[in-house]
Write an enzyme that holds these catalytic residues in place. Structure first.
Site, PDB file in Angstrom:
ATOM      1  N   CYS A   3      -5.254  -4.979  72.668  1.00 11.40           N
ATOM      2  CA  CYS A   3      -6.629  -4.800  72.224  1.00 11.40           C
ATOM      3  C   CYS A   3      -7.569  -5.390  73.279  1.00 11.40           C
ATOM      4  CB  CYS A   3      -6.933  -5.474  70.900  1.00 11.40           C
ATOM      5  SG  CYS A   3      -5.865  -5.001  69.562  1.00 11.40           S
ATOM      6  N   ARG A  32      -5.346  -1.938  77.425  1.00 13.07           N
ATOM      7  CA  ARG A  32      -4.839  -2.992  76.544  1.00 13.07           C
ATOM      8  C   ARG A  32      -4.607  -2.486  75.119  1.00 13.07           C
ATOM      9  NH1 ARG A  32      -5.828  -8.176  78.811  1.00 13.07           N
ATOM     10  NH2 ARG A  32      -5.406  -9.022  76.754  1.00 13.07           N
ATOM     11  N   TRP A  50      -5.166  -1.749  69.516  1.00 17.71           N
ATOM     12  CA  TRP A  50      -3.741  -1.409  69.448  1.00 17.71           C
ATOM     13  C   TRP A  50      -3.299  -1.909  68.082  1.00 17.71           C
ATOM     14  CZ3 TRP A  50       0.940  -3.961  68.798  1.00 17.71           C
ATOM     15  CH2 TRP A  50       2.087  -3.251  69.165  1.00 17.71           C
ATOM     16  N   ASN A 101      -8.884  -9.947  68.574  1.00 15.78           N
ATOM     17  CA  ASN A 101      -7.542  -9.696  69.117  1.00 15.78           C
ATOM     18  C   ASN A 101      -6.634 -10.775  68.553  1.00 15.78           C
ATOM     19  OD1 ASN A 101      -8.709  -7.767  70.706  1.00 15.78           O
ATOM     20  ND2 ASN A 101      -8.487  -8.892  72.627  1.00 15.78           N
ATOM     21  N   GLY A 102      -5.388 -10.416  68.246  1.00 19.35           N
ATOM     22  CA  GLY A 102      -4.460 -11.411  67.714  1.00 19.35           C
ATOM     23  C   GLY A 102      -4.062 -11.043  66.297  1.00 19.35           C
ATOM     24  N   GLU A 123      15.855  -1.609  84.886  1.00 14.36           N
ATOM     25  CA  GLU A 123      14.426  -1.431  85.079  1.00 14.36           C
ATOM     26  C   GLU A 123      14.077   0.057  85.233  1.00 14.36           C
ATOM     27  OE1 GLU A 123      11.820  -2.857  84.597  1.00 14.36           O
ATOM     28  OE2 GLU A 123      10.332  -1.900  85.868  1.00 14.36           O
ATOM     29  N   LYS A 164      11.571   2.241  82.892  1.00 14.69           N
ATOM     30  CA  LYS A 164      10.425   2.995  83.439  1.00 14.69           C
ATOM     31  C   LYS A 164      10.458   4.422  82.926  1.00 14.69           C
ATOM     32  CE  LYS A 164       8.425   0.615  84.456  1.00 14.69           C
ATOM     33  NZ  LYS A 164       8.384  -0.810  84.607  1.00 14.69           N
ATOM     34  N   GLU A 190       9.723   4.667  79.095  1.00 11.62           N
ATOM     35  CA  GLU A 190       8.344   4.300  78.736  1.00 11.62           C
ATOM     36  C   GLU A 190       7.350   5.431  78.958  1.00 11.62           C
ATOM     37  OE1 GLU A 190       6.864  -0.113  79.459  1.00 11.62           O
ATOM     38  OE2 GLU A 190       7.866   0.686  81.211  1.00 11.62           O
ATOM     39  N   HIS A 201      34.673   1.527  79.629  1.00  5.92           N
ATOM     40  CA  HIS A 201      34.845   0.790  78.367  1.00  5.92           C
ATOM     41  C   HIS A 201      34.043   1.430  77.235  1.00  5.92           C
ATOM     42  CE1 HIS A 201      37.153  -2.223  80.430  1.00  5.92           C
ATOM     43  NE2 HIS A 201      36.185  -2.378  81.330  1.00  5.92           N
ATOM     44  N   LYS A 206      -0.739  -2.797  77.380  1.00  4.32           N
ATOM     45  CA  LYS A 206      -0.371  -3.562  78.566  1.00  4.32           C
ATOM     46  C   LYS A 206       0.102  -4.985  78.247  1.00  4.32           C
ATOM     47  CE  LYS A 206      -0.160  -4.109  83.071  1.00  4.32           C
ATOM     48  NZ  LYS A 206       1.008  -3.495  83.714  1.00  4.32           N
TER      49      LYS A 206
HETATM   50  O1  M6R Z   1       2.815  -9.194  81.159  1.00  4.38           O
HETATM   51  P1  M6R Z   1       4.303  -9.371  81.056  1.00  4.38           P
HETATM   52  O2  M6R Z   1       4.991  -9.227  82.350  1.00  4.38           O
HETATM   53  O3  M6R Z   1       4.683 -10.636  80.366  1.00  4.38           O
HETATM   54  O4  M6R Z   1       4.782  -8.180  80.130  1.00  4.38           O
HETATM   55  C1  M6R Z   1       6.100  -8.097  79.694  1.00  4.38           C
HETATM   56  C2  M6R Z   1       6.421  -6.725  79.175  1.00  4.38           C
HETATM   57  O5  M6R Z   1       5.684  -6.450  78.027  1.00  4.38           O
HETATM   58  C3  M6R Z   1       6.149  -5.636  80.216  1.00  4.38           C
HETATM   59  O6  M6R Z   1       6.840  -5.875  81.402  1.00  4.38           O
HETATM   60  C4  M6R Z   1       6.546  -4.250  79.665  1.00  4.38           C
HETATM   61  O7  M6R Z   1       7.924  -4.158  79.532  1.00  4.38           O
HETATM   62  C5  M6R Z   1       5.978  -3.163  80.571  1.00  4.38           C
HETATM   63  N1  M6R Z   1       5.474  -2.094  79.764  1.00  4.38           N
HETATM   64  C6  M6R Z   1       6.961  -2.638  81.546  1.00  4.38           C
HETATM   65  O8  M6R Z   1       6.576  -1.523  82.258  1.00  4.38           O
END
Ligand code: M6R
Length: 605
Positions: free
Chosen positions: A2, A27, A75, A101-102, A482, A486, A489, A505, A600
């Site tokens: 947010c 955000r 969000w 926010n929160g 990773e 990616k 996501e 396995h 984010k």
């Molecule tokens: O801001 P941070 O690095 O702590 O965020 C952690 C994860 O939320 C963040 O890396 C998330 O997995 C991303 N969407 C990855 O692309």
């Protein structure tokens, strides 16, 4: 998670707030709203809309004048995305407006109590509870109304409050969710992130947890939630407004992938000490004697930062020969971990705000552990909470999916591993070898980026997959993890990552022509083992895309990347896979910078 933006001054506020919301949209982007007033206005005017900021903009009427206002992009946590659940939330009389926010943990209890007292709720949100508490409070000042209401709340907040009876001020408060004041010329801004402010001012004050502020057009003051005045020294934001723009690229993700050669250059700059074949990391607050007493290193992060931590642990073990491992902070904090005084804990976070990481750090500190932060955002909550650490200097990362911060975080870990290694048993010649490897990285990354057209063609060919497998061994496994994150996501293609050694396995059962495998195949001591895995997949008619240092005979396609030192190869091998995810998502028509259901910074549990 947010975004909040607010303004008080002489300018027409709605366009300013909408521009600020656009900058904060990464955000949270499921609904948005804005409320405005001015010293002479009779009351507050509010518009809200489900959807993006552009949907809100379309709804703002022509006559929506005001010189003070607050706005929010959401969000969803409590209640689905809808006009009603969008912030700001107002009381029945339309006097108080709150953006938040929160999460308010005791919202249900407070809602029940207020409902019994006759309050009618218009939304399902936790935030509306706070609005009614403030509206019903009979203190004389807005500050006191907000302060007393916050005392009744359990949970986290970054809030901004506007009151029709006090149109000369905005009252804000922070507990676990960032609030930054922006100081202008006879005007003041407030936001949850400097991104919303930097095109107007770079002079900012970041509130601490438990701190509140009153902002007026030509003045501000800060105080604690217990009412004690605090002193707030403005600081200058490091980044220019342009750093937050798209800079000619179609998406932030593309811009941020392309920035990696410069970003890596920045994380190295001023840190290499050629004379002693080591690096200088002043912010660690850990002298050589203390560094030698470390028996174990535990790295904590979430998502991409956790993956960077896995590679970091490998680097530390191989260069410093200190046992190291990484764990998702979101798991660690819930398992009542044994905290060992000889262990150094490292919290990794791009945003420096991720609640799970912050909570893990707070728990560790409470138990007396030493915690370092490896963080991108300067002055963020985790950076402040840690005993010391390193900034990764990737620059602002706006796309929800992390790319350049991942790369820079791994490079930061390479620096830390080298530093610890040279304090312990790493030889001068190995130190020099790693330094030379680090220096080669920016140019080698540039070389990989030049293969974008080739990677795009491959992405177009693999984009029809319903699912994909990513495999790697030892150093290559976190790269596979990773890359699979990616892809899922932003393309929404299901992806799994496995150690190549684990294929037989179980996961081998999945292999068939419709399930392509992306294999990380560095030219290292495990090359033959990796090739054996490719054989096993080929024998089951699986399609293979290899990322390797040389063409792989068993692969249908190979993306060849330049070779560096074996310890640093994971940094380079991840980069073509960022482009693969990007172009796959693009060919599927996905909203690259704002993938569905995500935001984010995850500042909630
Ligand atoms: O801001 P941070 O690095 O702590 O965020 C952690 C994860 O939320 C963040 O890396 C998330 O997995 C991303 N969407 C990855 O692309």
């Amino acid at each position: 998670m947010c975004g909040i933006v607010g303004y008080i001054g002489k300018r027409d506020v709605a366009p300013l707030l909408l521009e600020g919301l656009q900058r904060l949209e990464y955000r949270g982007y499921d609904s948005a709203g804005v409320v405005v007033t001015s010293p002479k206005a009779a009351g507050l005017k509010m518009v809200k809309a489900k959807g993006r900021v552009r949907d809100l903009e379309a709804r703002v009427p022509k006559r929506f004048a005001g010189t003070t206002g607050i706005a929010h992009t959401r969000w969803a946590t409590h209640g689905a995305p809808s006009d009603e659940n969008a912030h700001p939330h107002m009381d029945a009389e339309g006097k108080v407006a709150v953006v938040h926010n929160g999460i308010i943990d005791n919202a249900s209890d407070l809602r029940a109590k207020l409902t019994a007292e006759g309050v009618e709720f218009l939304s399902e949100t936790d935030t509306e509870v706070l609005t009614h508490l403030i509206a019903r409070n009979d203190a004389d000042t807005l500050e006191e109304k907000v302060r007393q209401s916050l005392k009744l709340i359990e949970g986290t907040y970054g809030v901004a409050v506007l009151h029709a009876d006090f149109p000369d001020r905005i009252v804000v408060a922070r507990n676990g969710s960032p609030v930054v004041l922006g100081i202008g010329e006879k005007e003041m801004f407030v936001a949850s992130d400097v991104a919303a402010l930097v095109s107007h001012t770079r002079q900012v004050v970041t509130l601490d947890d438990g701190e509140m502020a009153t902002i007026k057009a030509d003045d501000f003051r800060t105080y604690t939630t217990s009412g004690t005045r605090t002193t707030a020294e403005p600081t200058t934001v490091e980044w220019e407004a342009e750093s937050y723009d798209m800079g000619g690229h179609d998406t932030y993700m593309h811009k941020e992938i392309s920035e990696q050669p410069d970003a890596v250059d920045r994380v190295l700059r001023g840190r290499i000490d050629e004379r002693f074949a080591t690096v200088r990391l002043g912010g660690l607050n850990l002298d050589a004697r203390e560094a030698r007493t470390i028996r174990r290193i535990k790295i904590l992060g979430c998502g991409t930062s956790y993956h960077a931590g896995l590679i970091g642990a490998g680097l530390i073990e191989s260069l410093a020969r200190v046992p190291a491992d990484a764990e998702p902070a979101s798991e660690f904090r819930y398992r009542n971990p044994v905290v060992d005084p000889d262990t150094l804990y490292i919290a990794v976070s791009q945003s420096g705000e991720t609640y799970d990481v912050l909570a893990a750090v707070q728990e560790l500190k409470r138990k007396g552990a030493r915690v370092l932060g490896v963080v991108n955002v300067v002055g963020s909550a985790i950076a402040r909470e840690a005993d010391g650490g390193m900034y990764v200097h990737a620059g602002p990362e706006v796309c929800v999916v992390s790319t350049k911060c991942f790369t820079n975080t791994v490079v930061a870990f390479a620096l830390l591993a080298l530093h610890l290694g040279r304090i312990r048993d790493l030889s001068v010649s190995d130190g020099k070898r790693i330094i030379e490897g680090l220096r080669r990285l920016p140019e080698q990354i540039q070389q990989i980026l030049q293969a974008e057209a080739e990677i795009k063609k491959l992405a177009d060919q693999y984009a029809d997959a319903k699912s994909m497998m990513f495999i790697g061994r030892v150093r290559g496994y976190p790269v596979a993890l990773e890359a699979s994150l990616k892809l899922k996501e932003i393309s929404y293609i299901h992806a799994e990552a496995y150690p190549a050694s684990e294929l037989k396995h179980g996961p081998l059962a999945l292999i068939e022509p419709a399930l392509p495998t992306v294999a990380i195949v560095p030219d290292d001591d495990l090359l033959e083992k990796n090739r054996a895995a490719l054989e096993e997949i080929k024998a089951r008619s699986g399609r293979i895309l290899a990322v390797a240092h040389q063409e792989q005979e068993k692969a249908d396609h190979t993306v060849v990347v330049p070779k560096n030192e074996p310890e640093l190869d994971p940094i380079l091998m991840g980069i073509p896979l960022q482009l693969l995810a990007y172009h796959t998502a693009l060919s599927l028509g996905r909203d690259i910078d704002k993938p569905r259901n995500l935001a984010k910074s995850v500042t909630v549990e």
